[in-house]
Motif scaffolding. Structure first.
Motif, PDB file in Angstrom:
ATOM      1  N   GLY A   1       0.803  -1.212   0.000  1.00 52.26           N
ATOM      2  CA  GLY A   1       0.000   0.000   0.000  1.00 52.26           C
ATOM      3  C   GLY A   1       0.836   1.261   0.000  1.00 52.26           C
ATOM      4  O   GLY A   1       1.899   1.314   0.623  1.00 52.26           O
ATOM      5  N   VAL A   2       0.356   2.272  -0.697  1.00 58.53           N
ATOM      6  CA  VAL A   2       0.997   3.584  -0.730  1.00 58.53           C
ATOM      7  C   VAL A   2      -0.047   4.648  -0.424  1.00 58.53           C
ATOM      8  O   VAL A   2      -1.151   4.631  -0.990  1.00 58.53           O
ATOM      9  CB  VAL A   2       1.642   3.861  -2.106  1.00 58.53           C
ATOM     10  CG1 VAL A   2       1.892   5.354  -2.308  1.00 58.53           C
ATOM     11  CG2 VAL A   2       2.949   3.097  -2.238  1.00 58.53           C
ATOM     12  N   LEU A   3       0.293   5.553   0.481  1.00 54.67           N
ATOM     13  CA  LEU A   3      -0.509   6.741   0.765  1.00 54.67           C
ATOM     14  C   LEU A   3       0.241   7.933   0.204  1.00 54.67           C
ATOM     15  O   LEU A   3       1.434   8.110   0.471  1.00 54.67           O
ATOM     16  CB  LEU A   3      -0.708   6.894   2.273  1.00 54.67           C
ATOM     17  CG  LEU A   3      -1.630   8.020   2.743  1.00 54.67           C
ATOM     18  CD1 LEU A   3      -3.084   7.706   2.395  1.00 54.67           C
ATOM     19  CD2 LEU A   3      -1.482   8.224   4.256  1.00 54.67           C
ATOM     20  N   ALA A   4      -0.436   8.755  -0.598  1.00 57.06           N
ATOM     21  CA  ALA A   4       0.244   9.870  -1.267  1.00 57.06           C
ATOM     22  C   ALA A   4      -0.699  11.057  -1.394  1.00 57.06           C
ATOM     23  O   ALA A   4      -1.909  10.886  -1.579  1.00 57.06           O
ATOM     24  CB  ALA A   4       0.748   9.448  -2.650  1.00 57.06           C
TER      25      ALA A   4
ATOM     26  N   ARG B   1      -8.475   8.971   0.562  1.00 57.22           N
ATOM     27  CA  ARG B   1      -8.844   9.462   1.887  1.00 57.22           C
ATOM     28  C   ARG B   1      -9.539  10.808   1.785  1.00 57.22           C
ATOM     29  O   ARG B   1     -10.242  11.228   2.692  1.00 57.22           O
ATOM     30  CB  ARG B   1      -7.604   9.571   2.784  1.00 57.22           C
ATOM     31  CG  ARG B   1      -6.980   8.228   3.149  1.00 57.22           C
ATOM     32  CD  ARG B   1      -7.926   7.399   3.997  1.00 57.22           C
ATOM     33  NE  ARG B   1      -7.368   6.082   4.286  1.00 57.22           N
ATOM     34  CZ  ARG B   1      -7.626   5.003   3.580  1.00 57.22           C
ATOM     35  NH1 ARG B   1      -8.434   5.094   2.528  1.00 57.22           N
ATOM     36  NH2 ARG B   1      -7.112   3.833   3.905  1.00 57.22           N
ATOM     37  N   SER B   2      -9.289  11.522   0.706  1.00 57.90           N
ATOM     38  CA  SER B   2      -9.922  12.814   0.450  1.00 57.90           C
ATOM     39  C   SER B   2      -9.781  13.103  -1.037  1.00 57.90           C
ATOM     40  O   SER B   2      -9.289  12.253  -1.799  1.00 57.90           O
ATOM     41  CB  SER B   2      -9.248  13.916   1.279  1.00 57.90           C
ATOM     42  OG  SER B   2      -7.937  14.172   0.794  1.00 57.90           O
ATOM     43  N   THR B   3     -10.179  14.298  -1.449  1.00 54.05           N
ATOM     44  CA  THR B   3     -10.048  14.668  -2.857  1.00 54.05           C
ATOM     45  C   THR B   3      -8.610  14.993  -3.238  1.00 54.05           C
ATOM     46  O   THR B   3      -8.304  15.175  -4.417  1.00 54.05           O
ATOM     47  CB  THR B   3     -10.933  15.883  -3.175  1.00 54.05           C
ATOM     48  OG1 THR B   3     -10.581  16.954  -2.292  1.00 54.05           O
ATOM     49  CG2 THR B   3     -12.404  15.541  -2.986  1.00 54.05           C
TER      50      THR B   3
ATOM     51  N   ALA C   1       5.662   9.077  -1.604  1.00 52.14           N
ATOM     52  CA  ALA C   1       4.834   8.291  -0.691  1.00 52.14           C
ATOM     53  C   ALA C   1       4.898   8.877   0.715  1.00 52.14           C
ATOM     54  O   ALA C   1       5.982   9.101   1.257  1.00 52.14           O
ATOM     55  CB  ALA C   1       5.294   6.839  -0.671  1.00 52.14           C
ATOM     56  N   LEU C   2       3.744   9.129   1.304  1.00 52.04           N
ATOM     57  CA  LEU C   2       3.686   9.500   2.718  1.00 52.04           C
ATOM     58  C   LEU C   2       3.896   8.277   3.597  1.00 52.04           C
ATOM     59  O   LEU C   2       4.436   8.374   4.707  1.00 52.04           O
ATOM     60  CB  LEU C   2       2.326  10.129   3.047  1.00 52.04           C
ATOM     61  CG  LEU C   2       1.958  11.411   2.299  1.00 52.04           C
ATOM     62  CD1 LEU C   2       0.534  11.815   2.653  1.00 52.04           C
ATOM     63  CD2 LEU C   2       2.938  12.521   2.637  1.00 52.04           C
TER      64      LEU C   2
END
Length: 394
Positions: A187-190, A214-216, A260-261
Protein backbone atom coordinates in the motif's frame (compact mmCIF):
# COMPACT_ATOMS: atom_id res chain seq x y z
CA UNK A 1 -9.65 3.00 41.25
CA UNK A 2 -13.10 1.71 40.39
CA UNK A 3 -15.35 2.05 37.37
CA UNK A 4 -18.28 0.26 35.79
CA UNK A 5 -16.58 -0.80 32.52
CA UNK A 6 -12.85 -1.16 31.98
CA UNK A 7 -11.99 -0.86 28.29
CA UNK A 8 -8.66 -2.31 27.16
CA UNK A 9 -7.42 -0.57 24.02
CA UNK A 10 -7.78 3.03 22.82
CA UNK A 11 -8.21 2.31 19.13
CA UNK A 12 -11.46 3.29 17.40
CA UNK A 13 -13.37 0.35 18.92
CA UNK A 14 -12.42 1.16 22.50
CA UNK A 15 -12.86 4.89 22.06
CA UNK A 16 -16.25 4.49 20.36
CA UNK A 17 -17.46 2.19 23.13
CA UNK A 18 -16.28 4.66 25.75
CA UNK A 19 -18.12 7.53 24.06
CA UNK A 20 -21.33 5.55 23.61
CA UNK A 21 -21.27 4.47 27.25
CA UNK A 22 -20.77 8.11 28.26
CA UNK A 23 -23.96 9.08 26.38
CA UNK A 24 -25.80 6.49 28.50
CA UNK A 25 -24.32 7.69 31.78
CA UNK A 26 -22.14 4.60 32.21
CA UNK A 27 -18.66 5.10 33.66
CA UNK A 28 -15.70 3.71 31.72
CA UNK A 29 -11.91 3.96 31.95
CA UNK A 30 -9.81 3.18 28.87
CA UNK A 31 -6.36 1.62 29.29
CA UNK A 32 -3.92 1.64 26.35
CA UNK A 33 -0.36 0.29 26.23
CA UNK A 34 0.75 2.68 23.47
CA UNK A 35 0.99 6.47 23.40
CA UNK A 36 -1.78 8.63 21.98
CA UNK A 37 0.54 9.72 19.16
CA UNK A 38 1.25 6.09 18.26
CA UNK A 39 -2.46 5.25 18.14
CA UNK A 40 -3.14 8.25 15.90
CA UNK A 41 -0.20 7.40 13.65
CA UNK A 42 -1.57 4.02 12.57
CA UNK A 43 -2.67 4.05 8.92
CA UNK A 44 -5.81 2.00 8.54
CA UNK A 45 -9.10 1.68 6.68
CA UNK A 46 -11.26 4.46 5.35
CA UNK A 47 -14.62 3.12 4.10
CA UNK A 48 -17.45 3.46 6.64
CA UNK A 49 -20.78 1.66 6.41
CA UNK A 50 -24.01 3.46 7.27
CA UNK A 51 -24.18 1.43 10.50
CA UNK A 52 -20.84 2.90 11.54
CA UNK A 53 -21.89 6.43 10.60
CA UNK A 54 -25.08 5.97 12.65
CA UNK A 55 -23.06 4.86 15.69
CA UNK A 56 -20.72 7.84 15.34
CA UNK A 57 -23.81 10.04 15.28
CA UNK A 58 -25.21 8.42 18.43
CA UNK A 59 -21.83 8.97 20.07
CA UNK A 60 -21.98 12.66 19.15
CA UNK A 61 -18.83 12.58 17.01
CA UNK A 62 -20.15 12.53 13.44
CA UNK A 63 -19.98 16.24 12.55
CA UNK A 64 -16.56 16.17 10.88
CA UNK A 65 -17.25 12.84 9.16
CA UNK A 66 -20.40 14.32 7.62
CA UNK A 67 -18.62 17.55 6.66
CA UNK A 68 -15.39 16.09 5.29
CA UNK A 69 -16.28 12.48 4.42
CA UNK A 70 -16.94 11.53 0.82
CA UNK A 71 -20.28 9.75 0.29
CA UNK A 72 -19.93 7.02 -2.34
CA UNK A 73 -22.89 5.55 -4.18
CA UNK A 74 -20.96 3.01 -6.24
CA UNK A 75 -17.75 1.11 -6.90
CA UNK A 76 -16.10 0.03 -10.15
CA UNK A 77 -14.90 -3.47 -11.02
CA UNK A 78 -12.07 -3.63 -13.56
CA UNK A 79 -11.37 -6.84 -15.47
CA UNK A 80 -10.30 -7.72 -19.00
CA UNK A 81 -9.20 -4.10 -19.43
CA UNK A 82 -12.61 -2.47 -18.86
CA UNK A 83 -14.40 -0.94 -15.88
CA UNK A 84 -17.97 -1.73 -14.83
CA UNK A 85 -19.89 0.25 -12.19
CA UNK A 86 -21.88 -1.35 -9.39
CA UNK A 87 -24.57 1.12 -8.27
CA UNK A 88 -24.52 0.49 -4.53
CA UNK A 89 -27.13 3.13 -3.77
CA UNK A 90 -29.76 1.89 -6.22
CA UNK A 91 -29.18 -1.83 -5.70
CA UNK A 92 -29.16 -1.69 -1.88
CA UNK A 93 -32.32 0.36 -1.53
CA UNK A 94 -30.70 3.72 -0.85
CA UNK A 95 -27.65 2.88 1.27
CA UNK A 96 -24.16 4.22 0.63
CA UNK A 97 -20.71 4.20 2.18
CA UNK A 98 -18.62 7.15 3.34
CA UNK A 99 -14.89 7.47 2.70
CA UNK A 100 -13.39 8.90 5.90
CA UNK A 101 -10.07 7.69 7.28
CA UNK A 102 -9.85 5.60 10.44
CA UNK A 103 -7.20 8.03 11.68
CA UNK A 104 -9.78 10.82 11.47
CA UNK A 105 -12.37 8.72 13.31
CA UNK A 106 -9.85 8.07 16.07
CA UNK A 107 -8.97 11.77 16.22
CA UNK A 108 -12.64 12.76 16.57
CA UNK A 109 -13.21 10.22 19.35
CA UNK A 110 -10.06 11.28 21.22
CA UNK A 111 -11.10 14.94 21.05
CA UNK A 112 -14.59 14.17 22.32
CA UNK A 113 -13.25 12.08 25.20
CA UNK A 114 -10.81 14.80 26.21
CA UNK A 115 -13.52 17.47 26.01
CA UNK A 116 -15.74 15.43 28.33
CA UNK A 117 -12.89 14.99 30.82
CA UNK A 118 -13.05 11.19 30.65
CA UNK A 119 -10.15 9.04 31.83
CA UNK A 120 -7.81 7.37 29.33
CA UNK A 121 -4.53 5.86 30.55
CA UNK A 122 -1.91 5.79 27.79
CA UNK A 123 1.49 4.04 27.91
CA UNK A 124 0.26 1.47 30.41
CA UNK A 125 2.81 -1.33 30.72
CA UNK A 126 2.19 -4.98 31.64
CA UNK A 127 -1.59 -4.73 31.37
CA UNK A 128 -3.33 -7.76 32.86
CA UNK A 129 -6.98 -8.76 33.27
CA UNK A 130 -8.02 -10.78 36.32
CA UNK A 131 -11.02 -12.56 37.85
CA UNK A 132 -13.33 -12.01 34.89
CA UNK A 133 -14.89 -15.40 35.56
CA UNK A 134 -16.25 -14.07 38.87
CA UNK A 135 -18.27 -11.08 40.02
CA UNK A 136 -15.39 -8.67 40.68
CA UNK A 137 -13.05 -8.43 37.67
CA UNK A 138 -10.05 -6.15 37.80
CA UNK A 139 -7.30 -4.79 35.58
CA UNK A 140 -3.71 -4.15 36.62
CA UNK A 141 -0.90 -2.26 34.91
CA UNK A 142 2.27 -0.29 35.55
CA UNK A 143 2.97 3.32 34.65
CA UNK A 144 5.85 5.60 35.62
CA UNK A 145 7.23 2.92 37.92
CA UNK A 146 3.97 2.60 39.87
CA UNK A 147 1.57 -0.36 40.04
CA UNK A 148 -2.12 0.36 39.41
CA UNK A 149 -5.33 -1.59 39.83
CA UNK A 150 -8.79 -0.88 38.43
CA UNK A 151 -11.81 -2.71 39.80
CA UNK A 152 -14.85 -2.89 37.56
CA UNK A 153 -18.10 -4.67 36.74
CA UNK A 154 -17.09 -5.66 33.20
CA UNK A 155 -14.03 -5.72 30.94
CA UNK A 156 -14.24 -4.90 27.24
CA UNK A 157 -11.32 -6.32 25.27
CA UNK A 158 -10.81 -3.88 22.40
CA UNK A 159 -7.05 -4.41 22.30
CA UNK A 160 -6.61 -5.99 18.89
CA UNK A 161 -5.35 -9.27 17.51
CA UNK A 162 -2.17 -9.30 19.63
CA UNK A 163 -3.81 -7.95 22.79
CA UNK A 164 -3.84 -9.38 26.29
CA UNK A 165 -7.60 -9.98 26.56
CA UNK A 166 -8.02 -12.89 24.16
CA UNK A 167 -4.67 -14.29 25.33
CA UNK A 168 -6.03 -14.35 28.90
CA UNK A 169 -8.94 -16.65 28.08
CA UNK A 170 -8.35 -20.12 29.60
CA UNK A 171 -7.07 -22.74 27.18
CA UNK A 172 -9.91 -24.84 25.85
CA UNK A 173 -12.55 -22.13 26.30
CA UNK A 174 -11.83 -20.60 22.90
CA UNK A 175 -12.04 -22.03 19.40
CA UNK A 176 -10.35 -20.23 16.52
CA UNK A 177 -10.81 -20.42 12.75
CA UNK A 178 -8.19 -19.06 10.38
CA UNK A 179 -7.33 -18.76 6.70
CA UNK A 180 -4.01 -17.18 5.71
CA UNK A 181 -3.79 -15.97 2.10
CA UNK A 182 -0.68 -16.50 -0.04
CA UNK A 183 -0.29 -12.79 -0.80
CA UNK A 184 -0.32 -9.36 0.79
CA UNK A 185 -1.18 -5.78 -0.13
CA UNK A 186 1.59 -3.33 -0.90
CA UNK A 187 0.00 0.00 0.00
CA UNK A 188 1.00 3.58 -0.73
CA UNK A 189 -0.51 6.74 0.77
CA UNK A 190 0.24 9.87 -1.27
CA UNK A 191 -0.91 13.46 -1.49
CA UNK A 192 -2.16 13.16 -5.06
CA UNK A 193 -5.73 13.41 -6.39
CA UNK A 194 -7.56 10.08 -6.79
CA UNK A 195 -7.53 8.43 -10.19
CA UNK A 196 -11.34 8.19 -10.01
CA UNK A 197 -14.09 9.63 -7.79
CA UNK A 198 -15.12 6.08 -6.82
CA UNK A 199 -13.06 3.07 -5.74
CA UNK A 200 -11.71 0.82 -8.49
CA UNK A 201 -11.20 -2.89 -7.74
CA UNK A 202 -9.03 -4.43 -10.45
CA UNK A 203 -8.68 -8.11 -11.36
CA UNK A 204 -5.78 -8.52 -13.79
CA UNK A 205 -3.41 -11.23 -14.99
CA UNK A 206 -0.68 -9.33 -13.12
CA UNK A 207 -2.65 -9.48 -9.85
CA UNK A 208 -5.15 -7.41 -7.90
CA UNK A 209 -5.04 -3.61 -7.53
CA UNK A 210 -7.21 -1.16 -5.61
CA UNK A 211 -7.53 2.57 -6.22
CA UNK A 212 -8.94 4.25 -3.13
CA UNK A 213 -8.69 7.63 -1.43
CA UNK A 214 -8.84 9.46 1.89
CA UNK A 215 -9.92 12.81 0.45
CA UNK A 216 -10.05 14.67 -2.86
CA UNK A 217 -6.32 15.38 -2.51
CA UNK A 218 -5.00 12.24 -0.77
CA UNK A 219 -5.03 8.80 -2.39
CA UNK A 220 -4.53 5.26 -1.13
CA UNK A 221 -3.41 2.62 -3.64
CA UNK A 222 -2.72 -1.09 -3.22
CA UNK A 223 -1.06 -3.85 -5.23
CA UNK A 224 -1.26 -7.58 -4.65
CA UNK A 225 2.22 -8.95 -3.96
CA UNK A 226 3.48 -12.40 -2.88
CA UNK A 227 3.42 -13.01 0.87
CA UNK A 228 7.22 -13.36 0.74
CA UNK A 229 7.74 -9.87 -0.69
CA UNK A 230 9.37 -7.04 1.28
CA UNK A 231 8.61 -3.34 1.10
CA UNK A 232 12.38 -2.73 0.72
CA UNK A 233 12.17 -4.42 -2.67
CA UNK A 234 10.03 -1.59 -4.03
CA UNK A 235 10.81 1.99 -4.95
CA UNK A 236 7.94 4.43 -5.31
CA UNK A 237 8.72 4.65 -9.04
CA UNK A 238 8.36 0.88 -9.37
CA UNK A 239 5.07 1.02 -7.49
CA UNK A 240 3.55 3.65 -9.78
CA UNK A 241 4.74 1.79 -12.90
CA UNK A 242 3.21 -1.49 -11.73
CA UNK A 243 -0.05 0.18 -10.70
CA UNK A 244 -0.32 1.74 -14.15
CA UNK A 245 0.17 -1.69 -15.71
CA UNK A 246 -2.86 -3.00 -13.81
CA UNK A 247 -5.21 -0.16 -14.79
CA UNK A 248 -7.36 0.49 -17.84
CA UNK A 249 -6.19 3.15 -20.34
CA UNK A 250 -8.52 5.87 -19.01
CA UNK A 251 -7.47 5.35 -15.39
CA UNK A 252 -3.82 5.18 -16.44
CA UNK A 253 -4.20 8.54 -18.17
CA UNK A 254 -5.62 10.13 -15.00
CA UNK A 255 -3.07 8.61 -12.62
CA UNK A 256 -1.10 11.32 -10.80
CA UNK A 257 2.10 10.14 -9.09
CA UNK A 258 4.12 11.64 -6.27
CA UNK A 259 6.18 10.87 -3.14
CA UNK A 260 4.83 8.29 -0.69
CA UNK A 261 3.69 9.50 2.72
CA UNK A 262 3.60 5.87 3.81
CA UNK A 263 4.47 2.58 2.12
CA UNK A 264 3.95 -0.83 3.70
CA UNK A 265 2.90 -4.43 3.07
CA UNK A 266 -0.06 -5.86 4.95
CA UNK A 267 -0.66 -9.64 5.09
CA UNK A 268 -4.17 -10.94 4.41
CA UNK A 269 -5.97 -13.36 6.71
CA UNK A 270 -9.42 -14.41 7.84
CA UNK A 271 -9.68 -15.13 11.57
CA UNK A 272 -12.53 -15.68 14.03
CA UNK A 273 -12.43 -16.57 17.73
CA UNK A 274 -15.52 -18.09 19.35
CA UNK A 275 -17.19 -17.25 21.65
CA UNK A 276 -16.72 -13.52 22.21
CA UNK A 277 -17.77 -13.50 25.88
CA UNK A 278 -16.13 -15.18 28.86
CA UNK A 279 -17.91 -14.36 32.10
CA UNK A 280 -17.47 -10.61 32.48
CA UNK A 281 -14.87 -10.28 29.71
CA UNK A 282 -16.13 -9.33 26.24
CA UNK A 283 -14.02 -9.32 23.07
CA UNK A 284 -14.69 -6.76 20.34
CA UNK A 285 -13.11 -5.88 17.01
CA UNK A 286 -9.73 -7.32 16.02
CA UNK A 287 -9.44 -9.06 19.40
CA UNK A 288 -12.10 -11.47 18.13
CA UNK A 289 -11.90 -11.41 14.34
CA UNK A 290 -9.83 -10.32 11.34
CA UNK A 291 -11.07 -9.97 7.76
CA UNK A 292 -9.05 -9.40 4.59
CA UNK A 293 -9.42 -5.71 3.68
CA UNK A 294 -10.97 -6.42 0.28
CA UNK A 295 -14.50 -5.99 1.60
CA UNK A 296 -13.70 -2.98 3.83
CA UNK A 297 -15.23 -4.71 6.87
CA UNK A 298 -12.58 -4.51 9.63
CA UNK A 299 -13.44 -1.18 11.26
CA UNK A 300 -17.12 -1.62 10.49
CA UNK A 301 -17.29 -5.00 12.22
CA UNK A 302 -15.53 -3.51 15.25
CA UNK A 303 -18.12 -0.72 15.32
CA UNK A 304 -21.05 -3.16 15.19
CA UNK A 305 -19.52 -5.25 18.01
CA UNK A 306 -19.30 -2.06 20.05
CA UNK A 307 -22.89 -1.20 19.18
CA UNK A 308 -24.10 -4.54 20.51
CA UNK A 309 -21.96 -4.22 23.64
CA UNK A 310 -23.14 -0.66 24.33
CA UNK A 311 -26.78 -1.78 24.10
CA UNK A 312 -26.06 -4.76 26.34
CA UNK A 313 -24.50 -2.59 29.05
CA UNK A 314 -27.23 0.05 28.71
CA UNK A 315 -29.88 -2.64 29.24
CA UNK A 316 -27.97 -4.04 32.22
CA UNK A 317 -27.61 -0.74 34.03
CA UNK A 318 -30.81 0.94 32.83
CA UNK A 319 -33.40 -1.84 32.56
CA UNK A 320 -31.70 -4.34 34.89
CA UNK A 321 -31.80 -6.85 32.03
CA UNK A 322 -28.97 -9.20 31.08
CA UNK A 323 -30.55 -10.31 27.80
CA UNK A 324 -28.11 -8.25 25.72
CA UNK A 325 -25.14 -9.53 27.70
CA UNK A 326 -26.26 -13.14 27.36
CA UNK A 327 -26.81 -12.88 23.60
CA UNK A 328 -23.83 -10.61 22.82
CA UNK A 329 -21.56 -13.29 21.39
CA UNK A 330 -24.24 -14.96 19.26
CA UNK A 331 -25.44 -11.65 17.79
CA UNK A 332 -21.94 -10.48 16.97
CA UNK A 333 -20.83 -13.79 15.49
CA UNK A 334 -23.85 -14.02 13.20
CA UNK A 335 -22.86 -10.68 11.65
CA UNK A 336 -19.14 -11.50 11.80
CA UNK A 337 -19.47 -14.73 9.85
CA UNK A 338 -21.57 -13.04 7.18
CA UNK A 339 -18.90 -10.39 6.79
CA UNK A 340 -16.16 -13.05 6.81
CA UNK A 341 -17.99 -14.89 4.02
CA UNK A 342 -18.29 -11.76 1.91
CA UNK A 343 -14.68 -10.71 2.48
CA UNK A 344 -13.42 -14.23 1.65
CA UNK A 345 -15.58 -14.38 -1.51
CA UNK A 346 -14.57 -10.91 -2.73
CA UNK A 347 -10.91 -11.64 -2.02
CA UNK A 348 -11.11 -14.96 -3.87
CA UNK A 349 -12.85 -13.29 -6.80
CA UNK A 350 -10.46 -10.37 -7.28
CA UNK A 351 -6.99 -11.82 -6.54
CA UNK A 352 -4.74 -14.04 -8.58
CA UNK A 353 -3.89 -17.23 -6.68
CA UNK A 354 -0.54 -18.91 -7.40
CA UNK A 355 -2.01 -22.41 -7.79
CA UNK A 356 -4.96 -21.71 -10.10
CA UNK A 357 -3.15 -20.60 -13.25
CA UNK A 358 -4.89 -19.51 -16.43
CA UNK A 359 -7.95 -21.67 -15.74
CA UNK A 360 -8.53 -19.91 -12.43
CA UNK A 361 -8.18 -16.53 -14.11
CA UNK A 362 -10.80 -17.49 -16.70
CA UNK A 363 -13.19 -18.67 -13.95
CA UNK A 364 -12.83 -15.34 -12.16
CA UNK A 365 -13.48 -13.42 -15.36
CA UNK A 366 -16.56 -15.53 -16.06
CA UNK A 367 -17.93 -14.89 -12.58
CA UNK A 368 -17.23 -11.17 -12.88
CA UNK A 369 -19.00 -11.13 -16.24
CA UNK A 370 -22.01 -12.82 -14.64
CA UNK A 371 -21.84 -10.45 -11.68
CA UNK A 372 -22.12 -7.28 -13.74
CA UNK A 373 -24.87 -8.63 -16.00
CA UNK A 374 -27.05 -10.21 -13.31
CA UNK A 375 -29.09 -7.78 -11.21
CA UNK A 376 -29.50 -10.43 -8.52
CA UNK A 377 -25.73 -10.99 -8.27
CA UNK A 378 -25.02 -7.24 -8.35
CA UNK A 379 -27.62 -6.69 -5.62
CA UNK A 380 -26.00 -9.31 -3.38
CA UNK A 381 -22.64 -7.57 -3.81
CA UNK A 382 -24.13 -4.15 -3.11
CA UNK A 383 -26.05 -5.25 0.00
CA UNK A 384 -22.96 -6.82 1.52
CA UNK A 385 -20.63 -4.00 0.54
CA UNK A 386 -22.72 -1.21 2.10
CA UNK A 387 -23.14 -3.37 5.22
CA UNK A 388 -25.81 -5.68 6.56
CA UNK A 389 -28.13 -4.21 9.22
CA UNK A 390 -27.61 -4.81 12.91
CA UNK A 391 -30.16 -6.98 14.69
CA UNK A 392 -31.09 -5.83 18.19
CA UNK A 393 -34.10 -8.10 18.41
CA UNK A 394 -34.50 -11.02 20.78
Amino acid sequence: MRTQVAIIGAGPAGLLLGQLLHTSGIEAVIIEQRSADYVLGRIRAGVLEQVTMDLLEKAGVSARAHAQGLPHDGIELLFKGARHRIDLHALSGGSRVTVYGQTEVTHDLMDARAAAGLTTVYEAANVRVHDFDGSQPRVTWEKDGQAHELRCDFIAGCDGYHGVCRASVPEGALKTYERVYPFGWLGVLADVPPVSHELIYANTERGFALCSMRSTTRSRYYLQVPDTDKVENWSIEQFWAELANRLDPEAREHLVTGPALEMSIAPLRSFVAEPMRFGRLFLAGDAAHIVPPTGAKGLNLAASDVGYLWNAFADHYGDKSNAGIDTYSDRCLRRVWRAERFSWWFTSLMHRFPDTGEFGQKMQEAELDYLIHSRAASTALAENYVGLPMDFGA
